[in-house]
Design a protein around this motif. Structure first.
Motif, PDB file in Angstrom:
ATOM      1  N   LEU A 113       0.661  -1.518  -5.051  1.00  0.00           N
ATOM      2  CA  LEU A 113       1.375  -2.413  -5.967  1.00  0.00           C
ATOM      3  C   LEU A 113       0.967  -3.847  -5.681  1.00  0.00           C
ATOM      4  CD1 LEU A 113       3.706  -2.951  -8.070  1.00  0.00           C
ATOM      5  CD2 LEU A 113       5.214  -3.204  -6.083  1.00  0.00           C
ATOM      6  N   LYS A 114       0.561  -4.563  -6.712  1.00  0.00           N
ATOM      7  CA  LYS A 114       0.228  -5.970  -6.580  1.00  0.00           C
ATOM      8  C   LYS A 114       1.286  -6.797  -7.294  1.00  0.00           C
ATOM      9  CE  LYS A 114      -3.199  -8.180  -8.803  1.00  0.00           C
ATOM     10  NZ  LYS A 114      -4.565  -8.648  -9.133  1.00  0.00           N
ATOM     11  N   ILE A 115       1.821  -7.762  -6.554  1.00  0.00           N
ATOM     12  CA  ILE A 115       2.800  -8.683  -7.120  1.00  0.00           C
ATOM     13  C   ILE A 115       2.153 -10.054  -7.186  1.00  0.00           C
ATOM     14  CG2 ILE A 115       5.117  -9.655  -6.943  1.00  0.00           C
ATOM     15  CD1 ILE A 115       5.871  -7.311  -5.109  1.00  0.00           C
ATOM     16  N   SER A 116       2.009 -10.564  -8.374  1.00  0.00           N
ATOM     17  CA  SER A 116       1.397 -11.876  -8.566  1.00  0.00           C
ATOM     18  C   SER A 116       2.475 -12.945  -8.713  1.00  0.00           C
ATOM     19  CB  SER A 116       0.528 -11.868  -9.831  1.00  0.00           C
ATOM     20  OG  SER A 116      -0.453 -10.855  -9.764  1.00  0.00           O
ATOM     21  N   ASP A 117       2.113 -14.185  -8.353  1.00  0.00           N
ATOM     22  CA  ASP A 117       3.053 -15.307  -8.504  1.00  0.00           C
ATOM     23  C   ASP A 117       4.425 -14.927  -7.908  1.00  0.00           C
ATOM     24  OD1 ASP A 117       4.644 -16.986 -11.310  1.00  0.00           O
ATOM     25  OD2 ASP A 117       4.143 -17.737  -9.311  1.00  0.00           O
ATOM     26  N   SER A 118       4.418 -14.555  -6.643  1.00  0.00           N
ATOM     27  CA  SER A 118       5.638 -14.060  -5.996  1.00  0.00           C
ATOM     28  C   SER A 118       6.787 -15.055  -6.116  1.00  0.00           C
ATOM     29  CB  SER A 118       5.365 -13.789  -4.513  1.00  0.00           C
ATOM     30  OG  SER A 118       4.394 -12.784  -4.365  1.00  0.00           O
ATOM     31  N   GLN A 119       7.969 -14.504  -6.339  1.00  0.00           N
ATOM     32  CA  GLN A 119       9.178 -15.308  -6.477  1.00  0.00           C
ATOM     33  C   GLN A 119      10.183 -14.917  -5.404  1.00  0.00           C
ATOM     34  OE1 GLN A 119      10.462 -14.651 -10.515  1.00  0.00           O
ATOM     35  NE2 GLN A 119       8.584 -15.505 -11.384  1.00  0.00           N
ATOM     36  N   LEU A 120      11.094 -15.840  -5.115  1.00  0.00           N
ATOM     37  CA  LEU A 120      12.090 -15.565  -4.080  1.00  0.00           C
ATOM     38  C   LEU A 120      12.879 -14.297  -4.397  1.00  0.00           C
ATOM     39  CD1 LEU A 120      13.416 -19.168  -3.371  1.00  0.00           C
ATOM     40  CD2 LEU A 120      11.765 -17.853  -2.036  1.00  0.00           C
ATOM     41  N   GLY A 121      13.093 -14.041  -5.664  1.00  0.00           N
ATOM     42  CA  GLY A 121      13.843 -12.861  -6.079  1.00  0.00           C
ATOM     43  C   GLY A 121      13.098 -11.558  -5.884  1.00  0.00           C
ATOM     44  N   ASP A 122      11.831 -11.641  -5.512  1.00  0.00           N
ATOM     45  CA  ASP A 122      11.073 -10.415  -5.247  1.00  0.00           C
ATOM     46  C   ASP A 122      11.360  -9.867  -3.851  1.00  0.00           C
ATOM     47  OD1 ASP A 122       8.115 -11.740  -6.923  1.00  0.00           O
ATOM     48  OD2 ASP A 122       9.824 -10.617  -7.739  1.00  0.00           O
ATOM     49  N   ALA A 123      12.001 -10.640  -3.023  1.00  0.00           N
ATOM     50  CA  ALA A 123      12.308 -10.183  -1.664  1.00  0.00           C
ATOM     51  C   ALA A 123      13.236  -8.969  -1.729  1.00  0.00           C
ATOM     52  CB  ALA A 123      12.959 -11.304  -0.863  1.00  0.00           C
ATOM     53  N   ALA A 124      12.811  -7.885  -1.122  1.00  0.00           N
ATOM     54  CA  ALA A 124      13.561  -6.624  -1.189  1.00  0.00           C
ATOM     55  C   ALA A 124      12.786  -5.558  -0.424  1.00  0.00           C
ATOM     56  CB  ALA A 124      13.736  -6.164  -2.632  1.00  0.00           C
ATOM     57  N   SER A 152       0.813  -1.221   0.000  1.00  0.00           N
ATOM     58  CA  SER A 152       0.000   0.000   0.000  1.00  0.00           C
ATOM     59  C   SER A 152       0.844   1.268   0.000  1.00  0.00           C
ATOM     60  CB  SER A 152      -0.908   0.019   1.232  1.00  0.00           C
ATOM     61  OG  SER A 152      -1.743  -1.106   1.253  1.00  0.00           O
ATOM     62  N   CYS A 153       0.274   2.310  -0.574  1.00  0.00           N
ATOM     63  CA  CYS A 153       0.929   3.617  -0.596  1.00  0.00           C
ATOM     64  C   CYS A 153      -0.147   4.688  -0.742  1.00  0.00           C
ATOM     65  CB  CYS A 153       1.904   3.703  -1.767  1.00  0.00           C
ATOM     66  SG  CYS A 153       2.634   5.339  -2.049  1.00  0.00           S
ATOM     67  N   THR A 154      -0.035   5.738   0.044  1.00  0.00           N
ATOM     68  CA  THR A 154      -0.885   6.905  -0.161  1.00  0.00           C
ATOM     69  C   THR A 154       0.011   8.124  -0.303  1.00  0.00           C
ATOM     70  OG1 THR A 154      -1.120   7.271   2.224  1.00  0.00           O
ATOM     71  CG2 THR A 154      -2.826   5.958   1.143  1.00  0.00           C
ATOM     72  N   TYR A 155      -0.514   9.162  -0.897  1.00  0.00           N
ATOM     73  CA  TYR A 155       0.287  10.361  -1.132  1.00  0.00           C
ATOM     74  C   TYR A 155      -0.598  11.582  -0.988  1.00  0.00           C
ATOM     75  CZ  TYR A 155      -1.919  10.024  -5.689  1.00  0.00           C
ATOM     76  OH  TYR A 155      -2.848   9.941  -6.696  1.00  0.00           O
ATOM     77  N   SER A 205       1.421  -5.061 -11.080  1.00  0.00           N
ATOM     78  CA  SER A 205       0.370  -4.153 -11.500  1.00  0.00           C
ATOM     79  C   SER A 205       0.057  -3.200 -10.366  1.00  0.00           C
ATOM     80  CB  SER A 205      -0.886  -4.932 -11.914  1.00  0.00           C
ATOM     81  OG  SER A 205      -1.394  -5.657 -10.815  1.00  0.00           O
ATOM     82  N   VAL A 206      -0.580  -2.097 -10.717  1.00  0.00           N
ATOM     83  CA  VAL A 206      -0.930  -1.116  -9.694  1.00  0.00           C
ATOM     84  C   VAL A 206      -2.433  -0.911  -9.666  1.00  0.00           C
ATOM     85  CG1 VAL A 206       1.286   0.071  -9.891  1.00  0.00           C
ATOM     86  CG2 VAL A 206      -0.688   0.897 -11.221  1.00  0.00           C
ATOM     87  N   ASN A 207      -2.898  -0.440  -8.508  1.00  0.00           N
ATOM     88  CA  ASN A 207      -4.273   0.013  -8.354  1.00  0.00           C
ATOM     89  C   ASN A 207      -4.179   1.491  -8.007  1.00  0.00           C
ATOM     90  OD1 ASN A 207      -6.952   0.474  -7.905  1.00  0.00           O
ATOM     91  ND2 ASN A 207      -7.140  -0.906  -6.166  1.00  0.00           N
ATOM     92  N   PHE A 208      -4.417   2.331  -9.000  1.00  0.00           N
ATOM     93  CA  PHE A 208      -4.274   3.779  -8.856  1.00  0.00           C
ATOM     94  C   PHE A 208      -5.656   4.383  -8.653  1.00  0.00           C
ATOM     95  CE2 PHE A 208      -3.054   7.973  -9.127  1.00  0.00           C
ATOM     96  CZ  PHE A 208      -3.464   8.638 -10.276  1.00  0.00           C
ATOM     97  N   GLN A 209      -5.851   4.988  -7.490  1.00  0.00           N
ATOM     98  CA  GLN A 209      -7.113   5.641  -7.156  1.00  0.00           C
ATOM     99  C   GLN A 209      -6.802   7.124  -6.943  1.00  0.00           C
ATOM    100  OE1 GLN A 209     -10.083   4.026  -7.031  1.00  0.00           O
ATOM    101  NE2 GLN A 209      -9.098   2.073  -7.538  1.00  0.00           N
ATOM    102  N   LYS A 210      -6.985   7.917  -7.988  1.00  0.00           N
ATOM    103  CA  LYS A 210      -6.546   9.310  -7.936  1.00  0.00           C
ATOM    104  C   LYS A 210      -7.319  10.113  -6.898  1.00  0.00           C
ATOM    105  CE  LYS A 210      -5.260  13.184 -10.915  1.00  0.00           C
ATOM    106  NZ  LYS A 210      -5.229  13.725 -12.301  1.00  0.00           N
ATOM    107  N   ALA A 211      -8.616   9.926  -6.829  1.00  0.00           N
ATOM    108  CA  ALA A 211      -9.421  10.704  -5.875  1.00  0.00           C
ATOM    109  C   ALA A 211      -9.024  10.383  -4.441  1.00  0.00           C
ATOM    110  CB  ALA A 211     -10.906  10.438  -6.096  1.00  0.00           C
ATOM    111  N   ALA A 212      -8.736   9.143  -4.187  1.00  0.00           N
ATOM    112  CA  ALA A 212      -8.341   8.715  -2.847  1.00  0.00           C
ATOM    113  C   ALA A 212      -6.855   8.919  -2.606  1.00  0.00           C
ATOM    114  CB  ALA A 212      -8.699   7.248  -2.647  1.00  0.00           C
TER     115      ALA A 212
END
Lengths: 117, 116
Positions: A77-88, A22-25, A65-72
């Motif tokens: 960020l959604k990471i599908s089929d997570s892999q060990l190399g995604d750890a960071a 999650s991220c808000t700005y 992929s992202v879920n961008f909600q401009k008004a909110a």
């Protein structure tokens, strides 16, 4: 001034599963760019995905992929089929699109993602 | 082609000493940024160069910090009278231009500065 908030310091996901970060700005601008960066232990910041605020369609890059909600003012960020190399660490970042303005990035505090085998 | 490089990779110095951190941007990139990343935090903007000039140095924390880019390519971040609070990873990034937010910033691997 713009601010970026990542309220989850850590998350964990099982390999091959899906995870959402999650991220808000906050901004008073109407046009801007949003980014997700990945930072492995090597410290090298790697761009994962970017979104232009004027585009309604959510950006996708392979398993990311992202879920961008401009008004909110939300940008997850959604990471599908997570892999060990995604750890960071993953950072959400904002940048103004004003030409002539400083195009510096404003980052959130980041989230540490671990992937369980 | 080569990416952004930074030297040294790690630097340990004593409190009160002077240090220089170097950044070699991608060839042809006119915009260059310095960020500082403290432990457990996201990078924070320090200074932005467009060509040889510092277009925005509003992120420099105090007058002990100074950066130059004399020929519009390599940049050096200089820290005088280092303090323990200066310990952080210093990241450099370059971009084809800084006058549009459309261009990606490419980051170097950073210099980890430790002040003892």
């Amino acid at each position: 001034a713009q601010t970026v908030t990542q309220s989850q310091p850590e998350m964990s996901v099982q390999e091959a599963e899906t995870v959402t970060l999650s991220c808000t700005y906050d901004t008073s601008e109407s046009d801007y760019y949003l980014f997700w960066y990945k930072q492995p232990p090597s410290r090298q910041m790697i761009l994962v995905i970017r979104q232009e605020a004027y585009k309604q369609q959510n950006a996708t890059e392979n398993r990311f992929s992202v879920n961008f909600q401009k008004a909110a003012k939300s940008f997850s960020l959604k990471i599908s089929d997570s892999q060990l190399g995604d750890a960071a660490m993953y950072f959400c970042a904002y940048r103004s699109s004003n030409t002539g303005a400083n195009s510096k990035l404003t980052f959130g505090k980041g989230i540490t993602l671990s992937v369980r085998p | 082609g080569a990416g952004v490089s930074q030297t040294p990779s790690n630097k340990v110095t004593e409190k009160g000493k002077y240090v220089e951190l170097r950044c070699d941007p991608i060839s042809g990139h006119t915009a260059l940024y310095w960020y500082r990343q403290s432990l457990g935090q996201g990078p924070e903007f320090l200074i932005y160069f467009q060509g040889t000039g510092a277009a925005d140095d509003s992120g420099l924390p105090n007058d002990r910090f100074f950066a130059v880019r004399p020929e519009g390519s390599v940049s050096t971040l200089k820290i005088q009278r280092t303090e323990r609070g200066d310990s952080a990873v210093y990241l450099c990034a370059s971009s084809p231009t800084g006058t549009s937010g459309a261009y990606e910033q490419y980051f170097g691997p950073g210099t980890r500065l430790t002040v003892t």
